[in-house]
Design a protein around this motif. Structure first.
Motif, PDB file in Angstrom:
ATOM      1  N   LYS A 342      -9.033  33.339  12.168  1.00 19.16           N
ATOM      2  CA  LYS A 342      -9.958  32.338  12.261  1.00 19.16           C
ATOM      3  C   LYS A 342     -11.377  33.020  12.535  1.00 19.16           C
ATOM      4  CE  LYS A 342      -7.083  28.819  14.056  1.00 19.16           C
ATOM      5  NZ  LYS A 342      -6.690  27.939  15.038  1.00 19.16           N
ATOM      6  N   LEU A 355     -14.598  26.423  13.024  1.00 17.51           N
ATOM      7  CA  LEU A 355     -13.204  26.644  12.904  1.00 17.51           C
ATOM      8  C   LEU A 355     -12.627  27.179  14.216  1.00 17.51           C
ATOM      9  CD1 LEU A 355     -10.562  26.710  11.108  1.00 17.51           C
ATOM     10  CD2 LEU A 355     -11.396  29.157  10.280  1.00 17.51           C
ATOM     11  N   THR A 358     -10.713  25.296  16.968  1.00 17.58           N
ATOM     12  CA  THR A 358      -9.210  25.035  16.997  1.00 17.58           C
ATOM     13  C   THR A 358      -8.255  25.747  17.495  1.00 17.58           C
ATOM     14  OG1 THR A 358      -8.837  26.157  14.880  1.00 17.58           O
ATOM     15  CG2 THR A 358      -9.627  23.766  14.468  1.00 17.58           C
ATOM     16  N   VAL A 413      -4.643  22.954  12.186  1.00 22.61           N
ATOM     17  CA  VAL A 413      -5.065  23.592  10.805  1.00 22.61           C
ATOM     18  C   VAL A 413      -3.956  23.422   9.966  1.00 22.61           C
ATOM     19  CG1 VAL A 413      -6.320  24.832   9.401  1.00 22.61           C
ATOM     20  CG2 VAL A 413      -7.288  24.383  11.850  1.00 22.61           C
ATOM     21  N   ARG A 531      -9.637  21.587   5.471  1.00 22.46           N
ATOM     22  CA  ARG A 531      -9.334  21.741   6.924  1.00 22.46           C
ATOM     23  C   ARG A 531     -10.085  22.962   7.323  1.00 22.46           C
ATOM     24  NH1 ARG A 531      -5.006  18.484   8.866  1.00 22.46           N
ATOM     25  NH2 ARG A 531      -4.292  16.896   7.088  1.00 22.46           N
ATOM     26  N   LEU A 532     -10.256  23.937   6.668  1.00 16.12           N
ATOM     27  CA  LEU A 532     -10.963  25.172   7.151  1.00 16.12           C
ATOM     28  C   LEU A 532     -12.485  24.878   7.400  1.00 16.12           C
ATOM     29  CD1 LEU A 532      -9.324  28.135   5.157  1.00 16.12           C
ATOM     30  CD2 LEU A 532      -8.838  27.224   7.462  1.00 16.12           C
TER      31      LEU A 532
END
Length: 538
Positions: A342, A355, A358, A413, A531-532
């Motif tokens: 990430k 991101l 998460t 994710v 989702r990213l």
């Protein structure tokens, strides 16, 4: 103007100057910090590692890794070297005081990651390999002998202050004056252990899960090729003296004994006590030489926050658990694997910093499940009341024993649907006549693997461009090598057929993002981009 490590000056040999800018500063050079540094370095990010010990901490602590962690070490290039001393497990058993089997864990199985399920090792051997890997990477700079005493979090970077104390002349060099060090990095990772300065500096509290048990620990080098014991790896759940026996690689062994009511840590810390306890197992100094003996408390604590802005906690700084499943260090390395990919996308401008939020969302449920499993496993040998122990034994004999917790698939994710959040398969493949495990032949990172045809053929140009930005490997794996990659043992064909898949998209930490038919792949890729939080038209 935002801080950028690209603006930093360098030494003539290419290494950053001590007060230079880095992408990431890591506090702590144990296995978790070293793994995080190695993973970041191989992706081209500039890393500074600050460690208060001037050399490697050459004593054993953790002794177990599983197939998932071996795949991480494979990615760093030294998994095979680790096997020079590490041993694949046969089994891990729990027996009562009479020697009856209560339960066992199938640690001798083949793991989905391409390695045996579980391995026992001697931690200094692992740290030697990790450090040797990292110190050879020009992207990684070590600052050993420096203790971090403060850090300041700015809008676009973190400033870390550390000091190396003055030292007199010794066999290792001349006298040294105290030295101060200031490092700047876009992000700071605290991998500095259970007594983490980084965590305390942030004022983050830890939740206590209510497990506490004192044990005496003796780690020993074998003086004989064979040290015969009733069984090789596991627990004697004997209320008269709960005992653990484990191999630590090929040359060392671990022995642990629970402290009984009335015994103190001070009296049990006497090495003479260790030899008395070893004598009870039929072992003497002719069999073993004690490398380390101490009393320590098994406990379970989890930091309430693992992230505060640009600062992250990993490993024991974020969580500790009892050792009864051997998952403490493994969980810290999973932290590193999860966070690094990430950070990579954020540092390369592929995704927004959101991101990174998460990280704890994904890791904590997995960590809590492993902690609960470790606690429940530990309650079995920690039963000291004879009557309660007999009731426990009878429950196992009758099949009425409580089922141990199960570790669920990853959530976060990942795409909804079949296989999402499971560990992905790694098996042997061949390309251009070169066989090997998938990551060695094809490469790590994001992967798109199909057994039904060329995945790229069903994707739009914008989707292929997005995967290119991720540096994803997109391959067709077939038993006949029709797509250029041969499924050497037919493992991918069997694995996919069993699950009804044509294609799977896997994250860099080896977890399945999504899987399905080849016609579903465009939607899976679009979902990954969403989702990213990435722009799939890059």
């Amino acid at each position: 103007m935002p801080f950028s490590s690209a603006d930093a000056s360098t030494h003539p040999e290419g290494r950053p100057t001590p007060d230079d800018g880095y992408d990431v500063v890591i506090v702590g050079a144990g296995p978790v910090g070293l793994t995080a540094a190695g993973l970041l370095g191989r992706l081209g990010h500039r890393v500074a590692v600050v460690e208060r010990h001037p050399g490697l901490y050459n004593l054993p602590r953790a002794g177990h890794i599983d197939h998932e962690i071996m795949r991480t070490f494979q990615l760093l290039g030294f998994a095979d070297a680790l096997l020079a001393d590490a041993v694949a497990c046969d089994t891990y058993t729990l027996r009562n005081g009479k020697g009856e089997l209560l339960t066992e864990f199938p640690w001798a199985a083949d793991g989905v990651s391409g390695w045996k399920s579980d391995y026992m090792l001697y931690q200094p051997e692992l740290e030697d390999l990790l450090y040797s890997h990292d110190v050879d990477d020009p992207a990684i700079t070590f600052h050993r002998g420096f203790e971090v005493h403060d850090f300041l979090v700015h809008e676009d970077h973190v400033e870390v202050h550390a000091t190396a104390p003055a030292a007199p002349a010794d066999l290792h060099g001349p006298a040294r004056e105290a030295r101060d060090l200031v490092l700047r990095g876009r992000f700071l990772l605290g991998a500095d252990g259970g007594r983490s300065f980084v965590r305390d500096r942030l004022g983050i509290r830890r939740a206590d899960l209510g497990f506490s048990s004192l044990w005496a620990n003796a780690d020993a080098r074998r003086n004989r090729d064979r040290v015969d014991l009733p069984f090789d790896s596991g627990q004697w759940c004997d209320p008269n003296r709960p005992t653990t026996v484990l191999p630590l690689g090929k040359r060392h062994r671990r022995f642990e004994w629970a402290l009984l009511p009335g015994e103190t840590a001070e009296e049990m810390a006497d090495p003479a006590v260790a030899w008395e306890l070893l004598a009870g197992l039929g072992l003497t100094s002719e069999d073993l030489s004690i490398v380390r003996y101490h009393v320590w408390r098994f406990e379970a604590k989890i930091a309430e926050q693992w992230q505060r802005g640009r600062v992250f906690l990993l490993g024991d700084a974020a969580h500790t658990m009892p050792p009864f499943q051997g998952q403490g260090m493994c969980s810290g390395i999973r932290d590193a694997s999860n966070l690094v990919w990430k950070l990579d996308l954020v540092l390369r401008g592929i995704t927004a910093e959101a991101l990174l939020d998460t990280y704890q969302q994904e890791r904590e449920p997995n960590l809590r499940a492993w902690t609960e499993l470790s606690i429940e496993t530990g309650r079995l040998p920690c039963t000291l009341d004879p009557d309660e122990a007999e009731r426990r034994d009878e429950a196992f004999r009758s099949g009425a024993a409580k089922h141990l917790p199960v570790v669920p698939p990853l959530s976060g994710v990942v795409r909804d649907g079949s296989g999402a959040g499971e560990l992905s398969l790694q098996a042997r493949v061949s390309r251009a006549g070169a066989p090997g495990l998938f990551d060695d032949v094809i490469g790590g990172g994001f992967t798109v693997v199909s057994t039904a045809g060329d995945p790229a053929a069903v994707l739009a140009p914008r989707q292929r461009a997005f995967l290119d930005a991720l540096r994803a490997q997109v391959v067709h794996v077939a038993p006949d090598g029709a797509g250029g990659v041969t499924d050497v043992d037919g493992a991918y064909a069997a694995h996919f057929a069993e699950r009804g898949w044509d294609v799977v998209v896997t994250r860099p930490d080896f977890y399945v993002f999504g899987a399905g038919s080849l016609s579903e792949l465009p939607a899976i890729v679009d979902d990954l981009a969403a989702r990213l939080g990435a722009d799939e038209t890059r």
